[in-house]
Design an enzyme around this catalytic site. Structure first.
Site, PDB file in Angstrom:
ATOM      1  N   GLY A   9       5.870  -6.986  -8.306  1.00 14.69           N
ATOM      2  CA  GLY A   9       4.513  -7.522  -8.218  1.00 14.69           C
ATOM      3  C   GLY A   9       3.935  -7.523  -9.624  1.00 14.69           C
ATOM      4  O   GLY A   9       3.631  -6.455 -10.164  1.00 14.69           O
ATOM      5  N   ALA A  10       3.848  -8.716 -10.227  1.00 15.17           N
ATOM      6  CA  ALA A  10       3.359  -8.798 -11.612  1.00 15.17           C
ATOM      7  C   ALA A  10       1.901  -9.253 -11.633  1.00 15.17           C
ATOM      8  O   ALA A  10       1.470  -9.975 -12.528  1.00 15.17           O
ATOM      9  CB  ALA A  10       4.244  -9.755 -12.415  1.00 15.17           C
ATOM     10  N   GLY A  11       1.161  -8.853 -10.625  1.00 15.92           N
ATOM     11  CA  GLY A  11      -0.265  -9.193 -10.553  1.00 15.92           C
ATOM     12  C   GLY A  11      -1.086  -8.217 -11.366  1.00 15.92           C
ATOM     13  O   GLY A  11      -0.607  -7.647 -12.357  1.00 15.92           O
ATOM     14  N   ARG A  82      -7.402  -6.837  -1.519  1.00 18.07           N
ATOM     15  CA  ARG A  82      -8.586  -7.094  -0.685  1.00 18.07           C
ATOM     16  C   ARG A  82      -9.538  -8.107  -1.310  1.00 18.07           C
ATOM     17  O   ARG A  82      -9.633  -8.212  -2.517  1.00 18.07           O
ATOM     18  CB  ARG A  82      -9.366  -5.782  -0.512  1.00 18.07           C
ATOM     19  CG  ARG A  82      -8.778  -4.894   0.504  1.00 18.07           C
ATOM     20  CD  ARG A  82      -9.774  -3.837   0.900  1.00 18.07           C
ATOM     21  NE  ARG A  82      -9.986  -2.833  -0.133  1.00 18.07           N
ATOM     22  CZ  ARG A  82     -10.929  -1.910  -0.062  1.00 18.07           C
ATOM     23  NH1 ARG A  82     -11.762  -1.889   0.956  1.00 18.07           N
ATOM     24  NH2 ARG A  82     -11.049  -1.007  -1.013  1.00 18.07           N
ATOM     25  N   ARG A  88      -8.855  -2.226   3.778  1.00 18.63           N
ATOM     26  CA  ARG A  88      -7.444  -2.118   3.379  1.00 18.63           C
ATOM     27  C   ARG A  88      -6.541  -2.409   4.575  1.00 18.63           C
ATOM     28  O   ARG A  88      -5.462  -2.975   4.442  1.00 18.63           O
ATOM     29  CB  ARG A  88      -7.150  -0.718   2.844  1.00 18.63           C
ATOM     30  CG  ARG A  88      -7.814  -0.418   1.525  1.00 18.63           C
ATOM     31  CD  ARG A  88      -7.456   0.960   1.014  1.00 18.63           C
ATOM     32  NE  ARG A  88      -8.119   1.245  -0.252  1.00 18.63           N
ATOM     33  CZ  ARG A  88      -9.332   1.760  -0.367  1.00 18.63           C
ATOM     34  NH1 ARG A  88     -10.021   2.061   0.703  1.00 18.63           N
ATOM     35  NH2 ARG A  88      -9.861   1.971  -1.552  1.00 18.63           N
ATOM     36  N   VAL A 118       2.363   1.381  -4.026  1.00 21.38           N
ATOM     37  CA  VAL A 118       0.952   1.168  -4.383  1.00 21.38           C
ATOM     38  C   VAL A 118       0.276   0.204  -3.391  1.00 21.38           C
ATOM     39  O   VAL A 118      -0.917   0.287  -3.139  1.00 21.38           O
ATOM     40  CB  VAL A 118       0.843   0.607  -5.828  1.00 21.38           C
ATOM     41  CG1 VAL A 118      -0.602   0.354  -6.216  1.00 21.38           C
ATOM     42  CG2 VAL A 118       1.494   1.556  -6.831  1.00 21.38           C
ATOM     43  N   THR A 119       1.054  -0.691  -2.817  1.00 17.34           N
ATOM     44  CA  THR A 119       0.514  -1.718  -1.921  1.00 17.34           C
ATOM     45  C   THR A 119      -0.261  -1.092  -0.755  1.00 17.34           C
ATOM     46  O   THR A 119       0.166  -0.101  -0.175  1.00 17.34           O
ATOM     47  CB  THR A 119       1.684  -2.573  -1.360  1.00 17.34           C
ATOM     48  OG1 THR A 119       2.449  -3.058  -2.464  1.00 17.34           O
ATOM     49  CG2 THR A 119       1.176  -3.748  -0.531  1.00 17.34           C
ATOM     50  N   ARG A 151     -11.759   8.740  -9.473  1.00 16.55           N
ATOM     51  CA  ARG A 151     -13.097   8.175  -9.211  1.00 16.55           C
ATOM     52  C   ARG A 151     -14.118   9.292  -9.005  1.00 16.55           C
ATOM     53  O   ARG A 151     -15.208   9.267  -9.578  1.00 16.55           O
ATOM     54  CB  ARG A 151     -13.034   7.273  -7.965  1.00 16.55           C
ATOM     55  CG  ARG A 151     -12.349   5.961  -8.274  1.00 16.55           C
ATOM     56  CD  ARG A 151     -12.216   5.060  -7.064  1.00 16.55           C
ATOM     57  NE  ARG A 151     -11.722   3.754  -7.500  1.00 16.55           N
ATOM     58  CZ  ARG A 151     -10.993   2.936  -6.753  1.00 16.55           C
ATOM     59  NH1 ARG A 151     -10.677   3.257  -5.508  1.00 16.55           N
ATOM     60  NH2 ARG A 151     -10.605   1.777  -7.236  1.00 16.55           N
ATOM     61  N   HIS A 175      -5.617   7.138   2.177  1.00 13.87           N
ATOM     62  CA  HIS A 175      -6.375   6.346   1.210  1.00 13.87           C
ATOM     63  C   HIS A 175      -7.239   5.393   2.004  1.00 13.87           C
ATOM     64  O   HIS A 175      -6.757   4.491   2.636  1.00 13.87           O
ATOM     65  CB  HIS A 175      -5.384   5.570   0.333  1.00 13.87           C
ATOM     66  CG  HIS A 175      -6.032   4.788  -0.761  1.00 13.87           C
ATOM     67  ND1 HIS A 175      -7.013   5.297  -1.568  1.00 13.87           N
ATOM     68  CD2 HIS A 175      -5.816   3.526  -1.190  1.00 13.87           C
ATOM     69  CE1 HIS A 175      -7.360   4.380  -2.448  1.00 13.87           C
ATOM     70  NE2 HIS A 175      -6.658   3.300  -2.241  1.00 13.87           N
TER      71      HIS A 175
HETATM   72  N1  LIG Z   1      -2.879   2.502  -3.672  1.00 15.11           N
HETATM   73  C1  LIG Z   1      -3.964   2.195  -4.321  1.00 15.11           C
HETATM   74  O1  LIG Z   1      -4.761   3.057  -4.633  1.00 15.11           O
HETATM   75  C2  LIG Z   1      -4.222   0.759  -4.718  1.00 15.11           C
HETATM   76  C3  LIG Z   1      -5.123   0.456  -5.736  1.00 15.11           C
HETATM   77  C4  LIG Z   1      -5.292  -0.876  -6.096  1.00 15.11           C
HETATM   78  C5  LIG Z   1      -4.578  -1.881  -5.441  1.00 15.11           C
HETATM   79  N2  LIG Z   1      -3.738  -1.538  -4.435  1.00 15.11           N
HETATM   80  C6  LIG Z   1      -2.968  -2.550  -3.724  1.00 15.11           C
HETATM   81  O2  LIG Z   1      -1.927  -3.016  -4.573  1.00 15.11           O
HETATM   82  C7  LIG Z   1      -1.557  -4.345  -4.195  1.00 15.11           C
HETATM   83  C8  LIG Z   1      -1.546  -5.236  -5.411  1.00 15.11           C
HETATM   84  O3  LIG Z   1      -2.861  -5.401  -5.923  1.00 15.11           O
HETATM   85  P1  LIG Z   1      -3.127  -6.395  -7.154  1.00 15.11           P
HETATM   86  O4  LIG Z   1      -4.562  -6.267  -7.485  1.00 15.11           O
HETATM   87  O5  LIG Z   1      -2.103  -6.205  -8.203  1.00 15.11           O
HETATM   88  O6  LIG Z   1      -2.873  -7.794  -6.442  1.00 15.11           O
HETATM   89  P2  LIG Z   1      -2.416  -9.172  -7.137  1.00 15.11           P
HETATM   90  O7  LIG Z   1      -2.671 -10.242  -6.148  1.00 15.11           O
HETATM   91  O8  LIG Z   1      -3.040  -9.275  -8.487  1.00 15.11           O
HETATM   92  O9  LIG Z   1      -0.835  -8.993  -7.333  1.00 15.11           O
HETATM   93  C9  LIG Z   1       0.065  -8.920  -6.306  1.00 15.11           C
HETATM   94  C10 LIG Z   1       1.325  -9.626  -6.739  1.00 15.11           C
HETATM   95  O10 LIG Z   1       2.320  -9.451  -5.748  1.00 15.11           O
HETATM   96  C11 LIG Z   1       3.133 -10.603  -5.776  1.00 15.11           C
HETATM   97  N3  LIG Z   1       3.966 -10.717  -4.585  1.00 15.11           N
HETATM   98  C12 LIG Z   1       3.625 -11.141  -3.336  1.00 15.11           C
HETATM   99  N4  LIG Z   1       4.690 -11.116  -2.529  1.00 15.11           N
HETATM  100  C13 LIG Z   1       5.736 -10.639  -3.274  1.00 15.11           C
HETATM  101  C14 LIG Z   1       7.105 -10.382  -2.992  1.00 15.11           C
HETATM  102  N5  LIG Z   1       7.606 -10.588  -1.803  1.00 15.11           N
HETATM  103  N6  LIG Z   1       7.867  -9.926  -4.014  1.00 15.11           N
HETATM  104  C15 LIG Z   1       7.367  -9.718  -5.246  1.00 15.11           C
HETATM  105  N7  LIG Z   1       6.085  -9.948  -5.563  1.00 15.11           N
HETATM  106  C16 LIG Z   1       5.273 -10.403  -4.588  1.00 15.11           C
HETATM  107  C17 LIG Z   1       2.108 -11.736  -5.908  1.00 15.11           C
HETATM  108  O11 LIG Z   1       2.715 -12.941  -6.327  1.00 15.11           O
HETATM  109  C18 LIG Z   1       1.153 -11.149  -6.934  1.00 15.11           C
HETATM  110  O12 LIG Z   1       1.485 -11.526  -8.253  1.00 15.11           O
HETATM  111  C19 LIG Z   1      -2.553  -4.756  -3.108  1.00 15.11           C
HETATM  112  O13 LIG Z   1      -1.990  -4.541  -1.825  1.00 15.11           O
HETATM  113  C20 LIG Z   1      -3.712  -3.798  -3.330  1.00 15.11           C
HETATM  114  O14 LIG Z   1      -4.488  -3.614  -2.163  1.00 15.11           O
HETATM  115  C21 LIG Z   1      -3.540  -0.252  -4.065  1.00 15.11           C
END
Ligand SMILES: NC(=O)c1ccc[n+]([C@@H]2O[C@H](COP(=O)([O-])OP(=O)(O)OC[C@H]3O[C@@H](n4cnc5c(N)ncnc54)[C@H](O)[C@@H]3O)[C@@H](O)[C@H]2O)c1
Length: 308
Positions: A9-11, A82, A88, A118-119, A151, A175
């Site tokens: 996940g390179a988001g 979200r 969540r 993390v997801t 936080r 969480h």
């Molecule tokens: N655990 C925590 O405390 C916490 C904190 C922040 C965010 N998160 C969660 O982390 C996740 C990512 O958040 P973000 O802000 O980076 O989102 P984002 O949308 O910026 O990035 C997510 C990335 O996942 C990629 N993706 C989707 N399906 C995929 C697959 N099958 N294989 C590989 N990559 C894939 C998307 O193309 C996207 O680039 C979310 O579910 C968010 O809720 C969790």
């Protein structure tokens, strides 16, 4: 040879983890994503920051798993984040499908890796990864408590106008809205905050902490928090790769600890080179115990929906 960390996940969160990991020179990093060019572009961009930030780590981007082979740690951030008005838990089924597919590939190419999930919804996704990978519980850990306590620490430091470095905070539970901050174990220079703040201010800070993610989602409107989540994940990566034996709140698979069985819930754990090396148990008051059980029940509900 430097350790190898894959970030799936390179988001927003994934790219931030990659950035912090190389800035600390913890490991070479492989970024992967389903979007063509995205992980390659971000990896190349970060690589080009190396001469300025003075790191020699390698960064590569890929849409395939071959390049992730034999990673020491795999951080899974793939999935939807979200949007305002979403909880969540609203992400459950879509992200379960994504995480399942990712973990199958990761387990195939890096059978000895430690997985950091993390997801969201975090605890349920950690449990899914544990089941799908077949890895032992010490190699599948969820990131949430470090963020929640960071936080809480931030709000305590702002409230008392003291250095964040003086503040420690203790957060248990899943969480989400049912997380359980423990003020009596949250301290400023060793002094419990219950000695420093009136009850109603602590309640207000606890409320803001539990709502900390939503506060940022509402401000950003598109997407959710990523700097503090990226930093929290990197703290886990560092504790593991440097074998620090650091006690941190993480989502771990409980088998009777805290009276909970067969469930991922946030508890203090010791992180070292083997992953989650120990679950630290503390005695809870009747109210704290009730809050933890309520939090675990909320996680259990999601697990039941996913039938895992
Ligand atoms: N655990 C925590 O405390 C916490 C904190 C922040 C965010 N998160 C969660 O982390 C996740 C990512 O958040 P973000 O802000 O980076 O989102 P984002 O949308 O910026 O990035 C997510 C990335 O996942 C990629 N993706 C989707 N399906 C995929 C697959 N099958 N294989 C590989 N990559 C894939 C998307 O193309 C996207 O680039 C979310 O579910 C968010 O809720 C969790």
């Amino acid at each position: 040879m430097r350790p190898k960390v894959t970030v799936v996940g390179a988001g927003n969160v994934g790219a931030t983890v990659a950035q912090y990991v190389v800035e600390r020179e913890l490991a070479d990093v492989v970024l992967t994503d389903v979007i063509e060019g995205l992980p390659q572009g971000k990896a190349l961009d970060l690589l080009q920051a190396g001469p300025i930030h003075r790191y020699d780590c390698r960064l590569t981007g890929s849409n395939e798993y071959r390049e992730t082979a034999d990673s020491d740690i795999v951080v899974i951030t793939a999935g939807l984040a979200r949007k305002p008005g979403m909880s969540r838990d609203d992400l459950l089924f879509k992200n379960a499908e994504i995480v399942k597919g990712v973990v199958e590939q990761v387990a195939r190419y890096s059978p000895n890796a430690i997985l950091i999930i993390v997801t969201n919804p975090l605890d349920a996704m950690a449990q899914l990864a544990f089941r799908v990978s077949g890895f032992p519980k010490h190699r599948v850990i969820g990131m949430a408590g470090i963020l929640d306590s960071a936080r809480f620490r931030t709000f305590i430091a702002l409230e008392l106008n003291v250095s964040v470095e003086n503040v420690t905070a203790f957060v248990l539970g899943g969480h989400g809205d049912t997380m359980v901050p423990l003020p009596r174990y949250s301290t400023v220079a060793g002094i419990p905050i219950t000695e420093l703040l009136p009850k109603e201010r602590i309640t207000a800070l606890v409320g803001r902490t539990a709502n900390g993610g939503a506060e940022i989602v509402n401000l950003l409107k598109a997407g959710s928090a990523f700097y503090a989540p990226g930093a929290s994940t990197t703290e886990m990566v560092e504790a593991i790769l440097r074998d620090k034996k650091k006690i941190l709140p993480c989502a771990a698979y409980l088998e009777g600890e805290y009276g909970i069985s067969g469930l991922y819930v946030g508890v203090p754990v010791k992180l070292g080179r083997k992953g989650m090396e120990e679950i630290i148990q503390i005695t809870l008051t009747v109210e704290e115990n009730a809050a933890l059980k309520k939090s675990a029940a909320a996680v259990r509900e999601l697990i039941d929906k996913l039938k895992i």
